[in-house]
Every structure is written in structure tokens, then in C-alpha cells.
Design a protein around this motif. Structure first.
Motif, short mmCIF file in Angstrom:
data_model
loop_
_atom_site.label_atom_id
_atom_site.label_comp_id
_atom_site.label_asym_id
_atom_site.label_seq_id
_atom_site.Cartn_x
_atom_site.Cartn_y
_atom_site.Cartn_z
N ILE A 128 0.84 -1.21 0.00
CA ILE A 128 0.00 0.00 0.00
C ILE A 128 0.87 1.25 0.00
O ILE A 128 0.62 2.21 -0.74
CB ILE A 128 -0.95 0.00 1.21
N GLY A 129 1.90 1.25 0.82
CA GLY A 129 2.81 2.39 0.85
C GLY A 129 3.49 2.60 -0.49
O GLY A 129 3.66 3.74 -0.95
N LEU A 130 3.86 1.50 -1.14
CA LEU A 130 4.50 1.59 -2.44
C LEU A 130 3.56 2.18 -3.49
O LEU A 130 3.95 3.05 -4.27
CB LEU A 130 4.96 0.20 -2.88
N VAL A 131 2.30 1.75 -3.47
CA VAL A 131 1.32 2.28 -4.42
C VAL A 131 1.09 3.77 -4.17
O VAL A 131 1.06 4.58 -5.11
CB VAL A 131 -0.01 1.51 -4.31
N ASN A 132 0.95 4.14 -2.91
CA ASN A 132 0.78 5.57 -2.58
C ASN A 132 1.97 6.39 -3.08
O ASN A 132 1.81 7.49 -3.63
CB ASN A 132 0.62 5.76 -1.07
N GLY A 133 3.17 5.86 -2.88
CA GLY A 133 4.37 6.56 -3.33
C GLY A 133 4.42 6.72 -4.83
O GLY A 133 4.81 7.78 -5.34
N LEU A 134 4.02 5.68 -5.56
CA LEU A 134 3.99 5.77 -7.02
C LEU A 134 2.98 6.81 -7.49
O LEU A 134 3.25 7.59 -8.42
CB LEU A 134 3.65 4.40 -7.62
N LEU A 135 1.82 6.83 -6.86
CA LEU A 135 0.79 7.79 -7.24
C LEU A 135 1.25 9.23 -7.02
O LEU A 135 1.01 10.11 -7.87
CB LEU A 135 -0.50 7.53 -6.45
N VAL A 136 1.91 9.46 -5.90
CA VAL A 136 2.31 10.81 -5.54
C VAL A 136 3.61 11.22 -6.23
O VAL A 136 3.71 12.31 -6.82
CB VAL A 136 2.46 10.95 -4.01
N ALA A 137 4.62 10.36 -6.17
CA ALA A 137 5.95 10.74 -6.66
C ALA A 137 6.10 10.63 -8.17
O ALA A 137 6.77 11.46 -8.79
CB ALA A 137 7.01 9.86 -5.97
N TYR A 138 5.47 9.64 -8.77
CA TYR A 138 5.69 9.41 -10.20
C TYR A 138 4.51 9.80 -11.08
O TYR A 138 4.70 10.11 -12.26
CB TYR A 138 6.07 7.95 -10.43
N LEU A 139 3.30 9.77 -10.55
CA LEU A 139 2.14 10.23 -11.32
C LEU A 139 1.75 11.66 -10.96
O LEU A 139 0.79 12.20 -11.52
CB LEU A 139 0.95 9.28 -11.09
N ASN A 140 2.49 12.24 -10.01
CA ASN A 140 2.31 13.64 -9.62
C ASN A 140 0.90 13.97 -9.13
O ASN A 140 0.40 15.08 -9.33
CB ASN A 140 2.67 14.57 -10.79
N LEU A 141 0.24 13.00 -8.50
CA LEU A 141 -1.05 13.28 -7.88
C LEU A 141 -0.84 13.98 -6.55
O LEU A 141 0.18 13.79 -5.89
CB LEU A 141 -1.83 11.98 -7.66
N SER A 142 -1.80 14.78 -6.16
CA SER A 142 -1.75 15.40 -4.84
C SER A 142 -1.77 14.30 -3.78
O SER A 142 -2.54 13.34 -3.86
CB SER A 142 -2.97 16.31 -4.66
N PHE A 157 -2.83 14.44 -0.83
CA PHE A 157 -4.13 14.42 -0.16
C PHE A 157 -5.14 13.61 -0.97
O PHE A 157 -5.84 12.74 -0.44
CB PHE A 157 -4.63 15.86 0.04
N VAL A 158 -5.23 13.90 -2.27
CA VAL A 158 -6.19 13.21 -3.13
C VAL A 158 -5.84 11.73 -3.28
O VAL A 158 -6.71 10.85 -3.18
CB VAL A 158 -6.25 13.88 -4.51
N ALA A 159 -4.56 11.45 -3.52
CA ALA A 159 -4.13 10.06 -3.75
C ALA A 159 -4.39 9.18 -2.53
O ALA A 159 -4.92 8.07 -2.65
CB ALA A 159 -2.65 10.03 -4.11
N THR A 160 -4.02 9.67 -1.35
CA THR A 160 -4.19 8.85 -0.15
C THR A 160 -5.64 8.81 0.31
O THR A 160 -6.05 7.86 0.96
CB THR A 160 -3.28 9.34 0.98
N LEU A 161 -6.42 9.85 -0.02
CA LEU A 161 -7.86 9.79 0.27
C LEU A 161 -8.51 8.70 -0.57
O LEU A 161 -9.33 7.92 -0.06
CB LEU A 161 -8.51 11.15 -0.02
N ALA A 162 -8.14 8.64 -1.85
CA ALA A 162 -8.69 7.60 -2.73
C ALA A 162 -8.24 6.21 -2.27
O ALA A 162 -9.04 5.27 -2.23
CB ALA A 162 -8.25 7.86 -4.16
#
Length: 334
Positions: free
Chosen positions: A125-139, A141-146
């Protein structure tokens, strides 16, 4: 004609002609020491109200036991907030990890398999959150809320909407066992906090996290791999949150999809309270521990005094508002 050097009114000249850093105002000092003073004031208040109970060994041990899981979740939140991000999924991650461990145990799997699988869930889960935020440039707040929403749904699927229990003694000992009459989660929380503090304080990645949290662009120009560092921060947070969920399930002897959901807002409050402790106003492990202690002392003291649980919720909300406000004031005063 010799030019007269301009003098900054905020800087004082020393007798040797060297410019000295201005002293902090009384208000700035109060902001730095206010959190520690608040903890001391709470301890003195509840001790004065119930001197026969509050500072006894049994009650102090109970406070440590109660906040041990929160401390672990707060460590996870601190790591992410050091890099200037935010993770709304840490509590949900802990719930899912605990649910996965419980489901495997009730299905007849060994304690080792259940624990390793639960840890892997938190790490993933931490890895997916990191990919969403660091590499897909999602906010963040939004990424971890989803992800929080999805994780809670997954936890309900794993537990089938019920509470799992009847775990083997080898598992519950992780949360209920004692060493020198101190519960095991307390030792594990201290160990995790010390490891995280050492990483933040003495390692290259820890310094990189602080640099990114201070100024992303400067960190990038300094040669720091911002994306990789942010990915690692979220991954570590997921791993730590997963461990917290395992210990919570072991402590309660049960697991459910909403177990420990309050730890999200409490962990945020603890980190924000801790940010007022140091002069830079950055997230830090020492301050977070003080924030956790404030929350634990307050909750325990109010329970001892028999305060209604609804009133406690109101007080908790006020503390969160105060923590964010103090942190904001601290940042402005830098």
C-alpha cells in the motif's frame, strides 16, 4: 568618502563588530515551549484531581499501553510529513493489515505466514501511494484519500464485514504479552520510534527527506532524487502502519475493517503538535512523541474523571485545531 554600512534593524551589532542573530521574542519562545508545557500542565492537573490514581505505576503503564499503537501510526505519519506530504491512509492500512492477519489465522495459517502477509500488505500500500504521488504527480491528499477508501473496502471484503477473533496464543502474545510487567507493544513502539529517529537524524535518506520538505526545488538542484525519496517515504509509512495494525489486532485479540480508525486524526494531531517543539517548525520524531503523550494523558485523565465520551470527542477536535494553528504560527515566525 567612505560609505556608511546600512544596518538591518533586526540584527544587533556586538562589541567586536560582528553581526549577531537576533534573539527570539517571548511569543516565539512560548510557541517552542508551549507543547511541552501543555504536557506538564495536563499531568499536574490530572494528578491534582486524582492523586490516588493518576501517577500510579498501573495507570502510567495503562497510558503507555493505550498510546503504543498510536505512537507507531504517528511515526508513519511523521515520515511522510517530513517530506512535505500527507497520508490519509495510514489508519486504514493498519486496519487492512490486521484484517489480513486475522483472516489468515482463522483460516488455519501459521502466525509467521499471517504476520509476513500483513506486513507485505502494508508495504504494498505504501509503495502504491508513493507511485501515485511521486511518479504520477497526484496530490498526496487526493491520492491517499482515494487509497484510503479502497483500503477500507478491501478490509470489509477480507473480514466479510464481521469481526474476526479466536486467534492463537502465539499471535496474541505480540499484543498482550509482558516483559518486566510492561506490555510488549510499548517496547515495540519505542524500538520503531528510535529506528525512525536514527534514520531521520543520521542517514543520507533522512537528510534528503528533510531537504525535500524544506524546499523541493532546492533539493532537486542539490542532486537529490526527489521522486525516489518520496516513494521511499510512503513505502516506509505503509510498512510501519502495517506493523501497527498487526499489533493492534494482537492486542485486542480480534480484527475488523474499522479497527483503529481514530488513529488517523490522532496521528495528525500528534505530528502537528510536535512541529511546534523545534525552532524550524518541521515534523520531527521527538515532537511527535510529545504530541502522542499529550493525547494519551488527556484521554486517560478524562476517563479517570468520568468525562462523557462525546465531550472527549469535542476536546479532541479542539486539540487538532489548536495543533494546526500552533504549527501555522510556528511556520510564520521562522
Amino acid at each position: 568618502m567612505t560609505a556608511t554600512p546600512t544596518r538591518n534593524p533586526g540584527i544587533e551589532d556586538t562589541s567586536a563588530g560582528v553581526l549577531a542573530v537576533p534573539r527570539r521574542s517571548l511569543g516565539q519562545r512560548a510557541l517552542s515551549g508551549g507543547t511541552v508545557l501543555a504536557l506538564v500542565a495536563l499531568v499536574l492537573f490530572f494528578f491534582a484531581m486524582r492523586p490516588d490514581v493518576f501517577l500510579t505505576f498501573t495507570n502510567v503503564r495503562n497510558i503507555l499501553y493505550q498510546v503504543s499503537i498510536l505512537a507507531i501510526i504517528a511515526v508513519a505519519q511523521t515520515v511522510v510529513m517530513v517530506v512535505g506530504d500527507f497520508d490519509l491512509s495510514v489508519a486504514a492500512t493498519s486496519s487492512l493489515s490486521g484484517s489480513v492477519a486475522g483472516a489468515l489465522l482463522t483460516a488455519g495459517q501459521s502466525v509467521t505466514v499471517a504476520v509476513l502477509a500483513a506486513v507485505a500488505v502494508g508495504l504494498a500500500i505504501g509503495l502504491v501511494n508513493g507511485l501515485l504521488v511521486a511518479y504520477l504527480n497526484l496530490s498526496a491528499f487526493v491520492a491517499t484519500l482515494a487509497s484510503m477508501t479502497s483500503i477500507v473496502g478491501a478490509a470489509y471484503l477480507v473480514t466479510q464485514g464481521t469481526t474476526l477473533f479466536n486467534f492463537p496464543a502465539g499471535f496474541t502474545q505480540l499484543g498482550q504479552g509482558r516483559l518486566l510487567n510492561i506490555p510488549m507493544p510499548v517496547y515495540l513502539a519505542v524500538l520503531i520510534a528510535l529506528v525512525a529517529w536514527a534514520v531521520l537524524r543520521f542517514t543520507t535518506i533522512g537528510r534528503s527527506w528533510y531537504a525535500i520538505g524544506g524546499n523541493v526545488e532546492v533539493a532537486r538542484l542539490s542532486g537529490i532524487s526527489v521522486r525516489r525519496s518520496r516513494l521511499l517515504a510512503f513505502t516506509v509509512a505503509g510498512l510501519v502502519a502495517g506493523i501497527g495494525g498487526i499489533l493492534l489486532a494482537a492486542r485486542l485479540g480480534s480484527s475488523s475493517a474499522v479497527q483503529g480508525s481514530d488513529n488517523l486524526m490522532f496521528s495528525v494531531a500528534a505530528v502537528f503538535l510536535g512541529m511546534t517543539v523545534i525552532r524550524s517548525g518541521a515534523a520531527n520524531l521527538g515532537g511527535t512523541v510529545i504530541g502522542v503523550a499529550i493525547i494519551g494523558v488527556m484521554s486517560n485523565g478524562l476517563n479517570i474523571l468520568g468525562v462523557n465520551s462525546y465531550v472527549q470527542q469535542v476536546v479532541t477536535g479542539i486539540i487538532i485545531i489548536a495543533a494546526v494553528t500552533l504549527s501555522s504560527l510556528k511556520t510564520r515566525s521562522r
